[in-house]
Enzyme design. Structure first.
Site, PDB file in Angstrom:
ATOM      1  N   ARG A  21      -4.522   5.403   8.351  1.00 10.24           N
ATOM      2  CA  ARG A  21      -4.353   4.971   9.741  1.00 10.24           C
ATOM      3  C   ARG A  21      -4.296   6.163  10.694  1.00 10.24           C
ATOM      4  O   ARG A  21      -4.982   6.163  11.726  1.00 10.24           O
ATOM      5  CB  ARG A  21      -3.102   4.112   9.906  1.00 10.24           C
ATOM      6  CG  ARG A  21      -3.263   2.721   9.335  1.00 10.24           C
ATOM      7  CD  ARG A  21      -2.032   1.889   9.549  1.00 10.24           C
ATOM      8  NE  ARG A  21      -0.886   2.553   8.929  1.00 10.24           N
ATOM      9  CZ  ARG A  21       0.378   2.258   9.180  1.00 10.24           C
ATOM     10  NH1 ARG A  21       0.689   1.318  10.044  1.00 10.24           N
ATOM     11  NH2 ARG A  21       1.346   2.880   8.546  1.00 10.24           N
ATOM     12  N   ASN A  39      -2.657  -1.430   8.638  1.00 10.25           N
ATOM     13  CA  ASN A  39      -2.647  -1.811   7.229  1.00 10.25           C
ATOM     14  C   ASN A  39      -2.495  -3.320   7.137  1.00 10.25           C
ATOM     15  O   ASN A  39      -1.907  -3.956   8.014  1.00 10.25           O
ATOM     16  CB  ASN A  39      -1.462  -1.169   6.494  1.00 10.25           C
ATOM     17  CG  ASN A  39      -1.675   0.300   6.222  1.00 10.25           C
ATOM     18  OD1 ASN A  39      -2.784   0.811   6.279  1.00 10.25           O
ATOM     19  ND2 ASN A  39      -0.601   0.994   5.924  1.00 10.25           N
TER      20      ASN A  39
END
Length: 98
Positions: A21, A39
């Site tokens: 991320r 996620n």
């Protein structure tokens, strides 16, 4: 002049626990893209990229490699998602797990 588009994707493989991320956020900023990344509880990473077509293609190429430690198996486009809205005035966002 490059056309603009929005692309919503699910990234499969070993993509959690490797900084994917944060890496995606950094890469998106380098490419001047808007959107978000998060996620998912199933172990995938979901992202929405908005911007010039050439930059989205470059971002997808980068995502196929991912950060050190990631193993990307495939990138799956998400068609017709109601969650594909992006605020083009906001910076690229890292969202919490869905």
């Amino acid at each position: 002049m490059s056309s603009h588009r929005t692309l919503h994707v699910i990234i499969h493989g070993r993509v959690q626990g490797v900084g994917f991320r944060a890496w995606t956020h950094h890469q998106a900023m380098l490419h001047g893209l808007k959107g978000w990344v998060r996620n998912r509880r199933d172990g995938t990473v979901e992202a929405l990229f908005a911007g010039p077509d050439t930059e989205i293609e470059a971002m997808l190429k980068a995502c196929r490699q991912g950060p050190l430690g990631a193993v990307v198996e495939r990138i799956e486009p998400v068609e017709g998602s109601a969650d594909a809205a992006v605020d083009l005035s906001a910076p690229f966002d890292v969202r919490g797990t869905l």
